[in-house]
Design a protein around this motif. Structure first.
Motif, mmCIF file in Angstrom:
data_model
loop_
_atom_site.group_PDB
_atom_site.id
_atom_site.type_symbol
_atom_site.label_atom_id
_atom_site.label_comp_id
_atom_site.label_asym_id
_atom_site.label_seq_id
_atom_site.Cartn_x
_atom_site.Cartn_y
_atom_site.Cartn_z
ATOM 1 N N GLU A 192 -43.993 -16.538 -7.357
ATOM 2 C CA GLU A 192 -45.185 -16.604 -8.108
ATOM 3 C C GLU A 192 -46.422 -15.806 -7.633
ATOM 4 O O GLU A 192 -47.095 -14.982 -8.435
ATOM 5 N N VAL A 193 -46.344 -15.613 -6.360
ATOM 6 C CA VAL A 193 -47.515 -14.544 -5.804
ATOM 7 C C VAL A 193 -47.202 -13.328 -6.193
ATOM 8 O O VAL A 193 -48.107 -12.668 -6.603
ATOM 9 N N LEU A 194 -46.338 -12.945 -6.135
ATOM 10 C CA LEU A 194 -45.678 -11.383 -6.464
ATOM 11 C C LEU A 194 -46.103 -11.196 -7.928
ATOM 12 O O LEU A 194 -46.715 -10.300 -8.194
ATOM 13 N N ALA A 195 -45.611 -12.168 -8.804
ATOM 14 C CA ALA A 195 -46.028 -12.118 -10.238
ATOM 15 C C ALA A 195 -47.452 -11.932 -10.543
ATOM 16 O O ALA A 195 -47.932 -10.974 -11.391
ATOM 17 N N PHE A 196 -48.084 -12.936 -9.811
ATOM 18 C CA PHE A 196 -49.400 -12.800 -10.038
ATOM 19 C C PHE A 196 -50.145 -11.734 -9.524
ATOM 20 O O PHE A 196 -50.846 -11.008 -10.446
ATOM 21 N N LEU A 197 -49.943 -11.169 -8.503
ATOM 22 C CA LEU A 197 -50.544 -10.040 -8.047
ATOM 23 C C LEU A 197 -50.077 -8.874 -8.971
ATOM 24 O O LEU A 197 -51.235 -8.022 -9.236
ATOM 25 N N ASN A 198 -48.820 -8.592 -9.259
ATOM 26 C CA ASN A 198 -48.738 -7.563 -10.209
ATOM 27 C C ASN A 198 -49.339 -7.785 -11.599
ATOM 28 O O ASN A 198 -49.568 -6.620 -12.133
ATOM 29 N N PRO A 208 -37.420 -18.739 -13.639
ATOM 30 C CA PRO A 208 -37.090 -17.995 -14.836
ATOM 31 C C PRO A 208 -38.386 -17.216 -15.073
ATOM 32 O O PRO A 208 -39.327 -17.784 -15.002
ATOM 33 N N PRO A 209 -38.127 -15.998 -15.499
ATOM 34 C CA PRO A 209 -39.156 -14.879 -15.781
ATOM 35 C C PRO A 209 -40.147 -15.427 -16.841
ATOM 36 O O PRO A 209 -41.450 -15.001 -16.855
ATOM 37 N N ASP A 210 -39.618 -16.384 -17.740
ATOM 38 C CA ASP A 210 -40.624 -16.772 -18.732
ATOM 39 C C ASP A 210 -41.221 -18.005 -18.520
ATOM 40 O O ASP A 210 -42.309 -18.535 -19.093
ATOM 41 N N ASP A 211 -41.112 -18.570 -17.290
ATOM 42 C CA ASP A 211 -42.006 -19.725 -16.550
ATOM 43 C C ASP A 211 -43.358 -19.322 -16.404
ATOM 44 O O ASP A 211 -43.886 -18.385 -16.060
ATOM 45 N N ALA A 212 -44.182 -20.289 -17.007
ATOM 46 C CA ALA A 212 -45.592 -20.134 -16.882
ATOM 47 C C ALA A 212 -46.261 -19.833 -15.529
ATOM 48 O O ALA A 212 -47.159 -19.054 -15.402
ATOM 49 N N ARG A 213 -45.382 -20.235 -14.631
ATOM 50 C CA ARG A 213 -45.870 -19.978 -12.981
ATOM 51 C C ARG A 213 -45.789 -18.369 -12.947
ATOM 52 O O ARG A 213 -46.411 -17.921 -11.952
ATOM 53 N N VAL A 214 -45.109 -17.776 -13.510
ATOM 54 C CA VAL A 214 -44.760 -16.397 -13.349
ATOM 55 C C VAL A 214 -45.723 -15.654 -14.284
ATOM 56 O O VAL A 214 -46.505 -14.814 -14.058
#
Length: 91
Positions: free
Chosen positions: A43-49, A21-27
């Protein structure tokens, strides 16, 4: 704000792509103590962005995470700090 990079931009293709889910803390990375699963594409994609200012810096960050990040650096905060501290040491 639009994402800098998408799944297709990632240089490494061996990520797992289990939807979370997009509100997950991992994202979201909040709290920053959340662990980054560097094998999970979303996770990596969201972190980098979240941490990058340009597409080029996001892709360099991906390379550093995949090729140089020590295995014991795991939280979003520590991964980000490691990237800041080691940015100029790697191409």
């Amino acid at each position: 704000m639009a994402d800098l990079i998408s799944k297709n931009d990632l240089q490494f293709k061996d990520y797992a792509w289990k939807a979370i889910p997009p509100d997950d803390a991992r994202v979201t990375g909040k709290p920053d103590s959340t662990l980054l699963n560097r094998g999970e594409g979303y996770e990596v994609l969201a972190f980098l962005n979240r941490i990058s200012k340009t597409k080029e810096s996001a892709l360099k960050g991906e390379r550093l995470i995949k090729n140089n990040l020590p295995g014991d650096v795991r939280s979003h905060r520590n991964v980000h700090q490691w990237l800041v501290d080691n940015w100029s040491k790697h191409a």
